[in-house]
Design an enzyme around this catalytic site. Sequence first.
Site, PDB file in Angstrom:
ATOM      1  N   GLY A  41       7.251 -30.231   0.884  1.00 59.10           N
ATOM      2  CA  GLY A  41       5.593 -28.825   0.893  1.00 59.10           C
ATOM      3  C   GLY A  41       4.945 -29.960  -0.054  1.00 59.10           C
ATOM      4  N   ASP A 256       0.184 -36.728   1.971  1.00 62.25           N
ATOM      5  CA  ASP A 256       0.522 -36.338   1.141  1.00 62.25           C
ATOM      6  C   ASP A 256       0.196 -37.411   0.540  1.00 62.25           C
ATOM      7  OD1 ASP A 256       1.067 -33.684   2.125  1.00 62.25           O
ATOM      8  OD2 ASP A 256       2.219 -33.786   2.361  1.00 62.25           O
TER       9      ASP A 256
END
Length: 309
Positions: A41, A256
Amino acid sequence: MHGYDLLVVGSANADLVIGVDRRPAAGETVLGSDLAVHPGGKGGNQSVAAARLGARTALLARVGDDAHGRLLLDAQRAAGVDTAGVLVGGAPTGVALITVDPSGDNSIVVSPGANARLTPDDVRDAGALFAAARVVSLQLEIPPDTVAAAVRTSAEAGARVVLNPSPPAPLPDGVPALCDPLVVNEHEARFLLSDDPAAAGSSTPEAWAAALLARGPRSVVVTLGAEGALVATADGSSVRVPSPPVRAVDTTGAGDAFTGALGWRLGAGDDLETAVRFAVRVGAAAVTRPGAQASFPAAEELPEPWGEV
Ligand code: ADP
């Protein structure tokens, strides 16, 4: 008092990965490898990236009251993330079902699960986290209303907003103007500019950045894979920051890692260009190892500064 350099508001998923010789056609069953379960995620990845580097980091997210949720919480805590803001229950933990074929191509089905139940009310209830954060970093794997509420709450609390519009989707009204920076890769830049074919079709990141800046953000960072990143600000300046040369084995989660590191350095007081010079080293380190969170470096594992002028 700022208790956190960085508050990440976003998604937490369990990535369920199976290797296959080939993908099943409709109605067909194929056998695959043993199942591997990895924490993922985009929100959870960013908070782990920052905390592993030493940032005082909190995560506002929602997971299910289930084994995947506990796995994700454990991974956050092991990296040093403050999980007081991680809400539990309301739906199963988000999962990504990933099949990988021998050529390395992925097919992915995402079930957002609890991520889709992170609401504007949850943001309101987490006011103390926003008040304690210097920088708030967001992505788009939670509902757009929640992103908008979190961006507004950040601005009211005086926190700097970093937004990576991924997966690409239209930005809620009022959000672009509060981003400082908006962080995009080539694909996300072209998506956001798709209503302006001349800008979207342009081949230079400088042109994308200029067109994106015209939509209101105070600054734009375009990540360029092995090439590093471009930093552009509303005053018209733009500078390319090269990435250290590394042998890439798996680029999963590089964006990320880059954005989590960037948010941390901005929270620690760096100016944007200095923060990006640090973040490219983190992104480069992350691509030298397989996996997402598993590949994120500690500070002592970073390549030397590169391309300083
Ligand atoms: P995303 O993962 O969102 O597509 P990028 O591929 O642009 O984003 O990667 C993010 C950052 O990770 C880059 O700005 C760069 O710093 C680093 N990076 C990615 N791929 C490489 C690579 N092959 N070599 C060195 N650095 C890389």
